[in-house]
Design a protein around this motif. Structure first.
Motif, PDB file in Angstrom:
ATOM      1  N   MET A   1       0.822  -1.201   0.000  1.00  0.00           N
ATOM      2  CA  MET A   1       0.000   0.000   0.000  1.00  0.00           C
ATOM      3  C   MET A   1       0.858   1.254   0.000  1.00  0.00           C
ATOM      4  SD  MET A   1      -3.185  -0.903   2.550  1.00  0.00           S
ATOM      5  CE  MET A   1      -4.145   0.521   2.052  1.00  0.00           C
ATOM      6  N   VAL A   2       1.928   1.203   0.781  1.00  0.00           N
ATOM      7  CA  VAL A   2       2.830   2.360   0.829  1.00  0.00           C
ATOM      8  C   VAL A   2       3.420   2.632  -0.553  1.00  0.00           C
ATOM      9  CG1 VAL A   2       5.025   3.197   1.755  1.00  0.00           C
ATOM     10  CG2 VAL A   2       3.365   2.106   3.278  1.00  0.00           C
ATOM     11  N   ALA A   3       3.825   1.575  -1.252  1.00  0.00           N
ATOM     12  CA  ALA A   3       4.398   1.746  -2.591  1.00  0.00           C
ATOM     13  C   ALA A   3       3.361   2.305  -3.560  1.00  0.00           C
ATOM     14  CB  ALA A   3       4.927   0.411  -3.107  1.00  0.00           C
ATOM     15  N   ALA A   4       2.132   1.841  -3.463  1.00  0.00           N
ATOM     16  CA  ALA A   4       1.081   2.299  -4.381  1.00  0.00           C
ATOM     17  C   ALA A   4       0.684   3.743  -4.116  1.00  0.00           C
ATOM     18  CB  ALA A   4      -0.145   1.393  -4.265  1.00  0.00           C
ATOM     19  N   ILE A   5       0.718   4.137  -2.848  1.00  0.00           N
ATOM     20  CA  ILE A   5       0.282   5.491  -2.478  1.00  0.00           C
ATOM     21  C   ILE A   5       1.432   6.491  -2.554  1.00  0.00           C
ATOM     22  CG2 ILE A   5      -0.637   6.878  -0.555  1.00  0.00           C
ATOM     23  CD1 ILE A   5      -2.128   4.278   0.303  1.00  0.00           C
ATOM     24  N   GLY A   6       2.639   6.025  -2.239  1.00  0.00           N
ATOM     25  CA  GLY A   6       3.795   6.915  -2.265  1.00  0.00           C
ATOM     26  C   GLY A   6       4.070   7.598  -0.952  1.00  0.00           C
ATOM     27  N   SER A   7       3.374   7.176   0.113  1.00  0.00           N
ATOM     28  CA  SER A   7       3.636   7.729   1.447  1.00  0.00           C
ATOM     29  C   SER A   7       3.227   6.692   2.475  1.00  0.00           C
ATOM     30  CB  SER A   7       2.851   9.033   1.665  1.00  0.00           C
ATOM     31  OG  SER A   7       1.460   8.792   1.622  1.00  0.00           O
ATOM     32  N   ASP A   8       3.711   6.876   3.700  1.00  0.00           N
ATOM     33  CA  ASP A   8       3.418   5.930   4.775  1.00  0.00           C
ATOM     34  C   ASP A   8       2.501   6.586   5.794  1.00  0.00           C
ATOM     35  OD1 ASP A   8       3.433   3.677   6.323  1.00  0.00           O
ATOM     36  OD2 ASP A   8       5.601   3.572   6.554  1.00  0.00           O
ATOM     37  N   SER A   9       2.005   5.791   6.715  1.00  0.00           N
ATOM     38  CA  SER A   9       1.161   6.283   7.794  1.00  0.00           C
ATOM     39  C   SER A   9       1.984   6.372   9.073  1.00  0.00           C
ATOM     40  CB  SER A   9      -0.021   5.332   7.995  1.00  0.00           C
ATOM     41  OG  SER A   9      -0.757   5.679   9.155  1.00  0.00           O
ATOM     42  N   ASP A  10       1.631   7.300   9.941  1.00  0.00           N
ATOM     43  CA  ASP A  10       2.312   7.371  11.233  1.00  0.00           C
ATOM     44  C   ASP A  10       1.633   6.458  12.257  1.00  0.00           C
ATOM     45  OD1 ASP A  10      -0.027   8.781  11.578  1.00  0.00           O
ATOM     46  OD2 ASP A  10       0.927  10.620  12.302  1.00  0.00           O
ATOM     47  N   LYS A  11       0.586   5.761  11.831  1.00  0.00           N
ATOM     48  CA  LYS A  11      -0.103   4.820  12.708  1.00  0.00           C
ATOM     49  C   LYS A  11       0.516   3.431  12.542  1.00  0.00           C
ATOM     50  CE  LYS A  11      -4.482   7.352  12.204  1.00  0.00           C
ATOM     51  NZ  LYS A  11      -4.150   8.303  13.202  1.00  0.00           N
ATOM     52  N   GLU A  12       0.070   2.492  13.376  1.00  0.00           N
ATOM     53  CA  GLU A  12       0.607   1.126  13.317  1.00  0.00           C
ATOM     54  C   GLU A  12      -0.519   0.113  13.215  1.00  0.00           C
ATOM     55  OE1 GLU A  12       3.139   0.389  16.650  1.00  0.00           O
ATOM     56  OE2 GLU A  12       4.546   1.992  16.133  1.00  0.00           O
ATOM     57  N   GLY A  13      -0.170  -1.093  12.740  1.00  0.00           N
ATOM     58  CA  GLY A  13      -1.114  -2.198  12.678  1.00  0.00           C
ATOM     59  C   GLY A  13      -2.318  -1.901  11.804  1.00  0.00           C
ATOM     60  N   TYR A  14      -3.479  -2.354  12.277  1.00  0.00           N
ATOM     61  CA  TYR A  14      -4.716  -2.206  11.506  1.00  0.00           C
ATOM     62  C   TYR A  14      -5.059  -0.744  11.271  1.00  0.00           C
ATOM     63  CZ  TYR A  14      -9.193  -3.770   9.679  1.00  0.00           C
ATOM     64  OH  TYR A  14     -10.258  -4.044   8.854  1.00  0.00           O
ATOM     65  N   ASP A  15      -4.765   0.111  12.257  1.00  0.00           N
ATOM     66  CA  ASP A  15      -5.035   1.548  12.106  1.00  0.00           C
ATOM     67  C   ASP A  15      -4.265   2.133  10.930  1.00  0.00           C
ATOM     68  OD1 ASP A  15      -6.731   1.525  14.274  1.00  0.00           O
ATOM     69  OD2 ASP A  15      -5.220   2.214  15.694  1.00  0.00           O
ATOM     70  N   ALA A  16      -3.066   1.619  10.674  1.00  0.00           N
ATOM     71  CA  ALA A  16      -2.271   2.104   9.535  1.00  0.00           C
ATOM     72  C   ALA A  16      -2.925   1.707   8.218  1.00  0.00           C
ATOM     73  CB  ALA A  16      -0.847   1.559   9.606  1.00  0.00           C
ATOM     74  N   ILE A  17      -3.474   0.484   8.149  1.00  0.00           N
ATOM     75  CA  ILE A  17      -4.163   0.045   6.932  1.00  0.00           C
ATOM     76  C   ILE A  17      -5.374   0.928   6.658  1.00  0.00           C
ATOM     77  CG2 ILE A  17      -5.514  -1.839   5.919  1.00  0.00           C
ATOM     78  CD1 ILE A  17      -3.603  -3.770   7.372  1.00  0.00           C
ATOM     79  N   VAL A  18      -6.148   1.211   7.700  1.00  0.00           N
ATOM     80  CA  VAL A  18      -7.324   2.072   7.551  1.00  0.00           C
ATOM     81  C   VAL A  18      -6.902   3.469   7.106  1.00  0.00           C
ATOM     82  CG1 VAL A  18      -9.198   3.209   8.823  1.00  0.00           C
ATOM     83  CG2 VAL A  18      -8.739   0.768   9.171  1.00  0.00           C
ATOM     84  N   ASP A  19      -5.860   4.000   7.717  1.00  0.00           N
ATOM     85  CA  ASP A  19      -5.378   5.337   7.367  1.00  0.00           C
ATOM     86  C   ASP A  19      -4.902   5.390   5.911  1.00  0.00           C
ATOM     87  OD1 ASP A  19      -4.724   8.059   8.089  1.00  0.00           O
ATOM     88  OD2 ASP A  19      -2.614   7.444   8.128  1.00  0.00           O
ATOM     89  N   LEU A  20      -4.110   4.404   5.499  1.00  0.00           N
ATOM     90  CA  LEU A  20      -3.610   4.364   4.128  1.00  0.00           C
ATOM     91  C   LEU A  20      -4.746   4.188   3.126  1.00  0.00           C
ATOM     92  CD1 LEU A  20      -0.395   2.226   4.655  1.00  0.00           C
ATOM     93  CD2 LEU A  20      -0.473   4.636   3.982  1.00  0.00           C
ATOM     94  N   THR A  21      -5.757   3.411   3.490  1.00  0.00           N
ATOM     95  CA  THR A  21      -6.913   3.221   2.610  1.00  0.00           C
ATOM     96  C   THR A  21      -7.647   4.537   2.404  1.00  0.00           C
ATOM     97  OG1 THR A  21      -7.168   0.933   3.320  1.00  0.00           O
ATOM     98  CG2 THR A  21      -9.079   1.967   2.318  1.00  0.00           C
ATOM     99  N   ARG A  22      -7.823   5.281   3.474  1.00  0.00           N
ATOM    100  CA  ARG A  22      -8.488   6.592   3.350  1.00  0.00           C
ATOM    101  C   ARG A  22      -7.682   7.536   2.469  1.00  0.00           C
ATOM    102  NH1 ARG A  22      -9.878   6.845   9.672  1.00  0.00           N
ATOM    103  NH2 ARG A  22     -11.868   5.773   9.641  1.00  0.00           N
ATOM    104  N   VAL A  23      -6.359   7.516   2.633  1.00  0.00           N
ATOM    105  CA  VAL A  23      -5.496   8.363   1.801  1.00  0.00           C
ATOM    106  C   VAL A  23      -5.630   7.965   0.331  1.00  0.00           C
ATOM    107  CG1 VAL A  23      -3.101   8.975   1.266  1.00  0.00           C
ATOM    108  CG2 VAL A  23      -3.865   8.885   3.647  1.00  0.00           C
ATOM    109  N   LEU A  24      -5.574   6.667   0.056  1.00  0.00           N
ATOM    110  CA  LEU A  24      -5.719   6.183  -1.317  1.00  0.00           C
ATOM    111  C   LEU A  24      -7.051   6.618  -1.905  1.00  0.00           C
ATOM    112  CD1 LEU A  24      -4.913   4.357  -3.738  1.00  0.00           C
ATOM    113  CD2 LEU A  24      -5.958   2.453  -2.509  1.00  0.00           C
ATOM    114  N   ASN A  25      -8.109   6.455  -1.139  1.00  0.00           N
ATOM    115  CA  ASN A  25      -9.452   6.791  -1.612  1.00  0.00           C
ATOM    116  C   ASN A  25      -9.609   8.288  -1.880  1.00  0.00           C
ATOM    117  OD1 ASN A  25     -12.120   5.507  -2.094  1.00  0.00           O
ATOM    118  ND2 ASN A  25     -12.791   7.014  -0.608  1.00  0.00           N
ATOM    119  N   SER A  26      -9.056   9.111  -1.013  1.00  0.00           N
ATOM    120  CA  SER A  26      -9.250  10.558  -1.160  1.00  0.00           C
ATOM    121  C   SER A  26      -8.241  11.215  -2.091  1.00  0.00           C
ATOM    122  CB  SER A  26      -9.204  11.227   0.219  1.00  0.00           C
ATOM    123  OG  SER A  26      -7.935  11.061   0.806  1.00  0.00           O
ATOM    124  N   SER A  27      -7.109  10.541  -2.352  1.00  0.00           N
ATOM    125  CA  SER A  27      -6.084  11.172  -3.188  1.00  0.00           C
ATOM    126  C   SER A  27      -6.218  10.817  -4.665  1.00  0.00           C
ATOM    127  CB  SER A  27      -4.686  10.768  -2.708  1.00  0.00           C
ATOM    128  OG  SER A  27      -4.481   9.378  -2.891  1.00  0.00           O
TER     129      SER A  27
END
Length: 198
Positions: A1-27
């Motif tokens: 997900m990080v590679a596809a989005i081009g940035s990482d989340s400052d959260k960890e575990g499942y919260d990071a997946i949710v955060d990255l998904t929101r970024v992907l969806n909104s960006s």
């Protein structure tokens, strides 16, 4: 997900997946872009030879067995993402009952945590259905229930066109964080014309 989005989340575990998904969806520039990028993420989870080999060795010669196999694998490997689920019987193409060809997600953790119909449609339902149809050689229909957050996977059932699929007529949730953070009073892909989504 990080590679596809081009940035990482400052959260960890499942919260990071949710955060990255929101970024992907909104960006993404539009819902279709999110769907394509998510399918690429799904493909990256497997060795490149596996989906085409599965299609040739299993999906084409024994489609019913392949649907059952995928139902069991989904149930056994995806509970960490979706929550408790069980294999069940579902209607498949031709109006028959596919024994053990469904997976009922009792309350989708992914949908509940993201709190967004657009994320469900564009980062889960559409790309997963396309992944199974185009890459694994099996039709799959996913039917989310936005009232109780359950979701029915039906392996062997071809999805309806977006224009006649009730999931695409769902307005954005009131508590949707994507809408609140990025889109004002609307959420991309949740209440848009279905023709724009596929």
């Amino acid at each position: 997900m990080v590679a596809a989005i081009g940035s990482d989340s400052d959260k960890e575990g499942y919260d990071a997946i949710v955060d990255l998904t929101r970024v992907l969806n909104s960006s993404s520039s539009n819902p279709r872009d999110t769907q394509i990028r998510t399918r690429q993420i799904l493909l990256s989870l497997f060795p490149p030879w596996l989906p085409p080999a599965f299609k040739v060795m299993f999906s084409r010669p024994v489609p019913g067995l392949s649907c059952q196999l995928n139902a069991w694998v989904t149930m056994l490997t995806c509970q960490w993402l979706m929550g408790p689920c069980k294999v069940n019987d579902v209607e498949v193409d031709g109006g028959c009952v596919g024994k053990g060809q469904g997976v009922l997600v009792e309350r989708c953790r992914y949908l509940e945590e993201t709190g967004c119909a657009s994320v469900c449609l564009n980062s889960c339902k559409v790309p997963t259905q396309e992944f199974f149809a185009k890459d694994m050689g099996l039709p799959l229909t996913m039917t989310p229930n936005y009232e109780d957050f359950s979701c029915q996977f039906s392996f062997g059932l071809t999805p309806k066109p977006a224009a006649s699929d009730e999931a695409f007529a769902t307005p954005c949730f009131l508590q949707c964080p994507s809408k609140q953070r990025h889109w004002g009073d609307r959420c991309p892909g949740a209440d848009m014309d279905a023709a724009q989504l596929v």
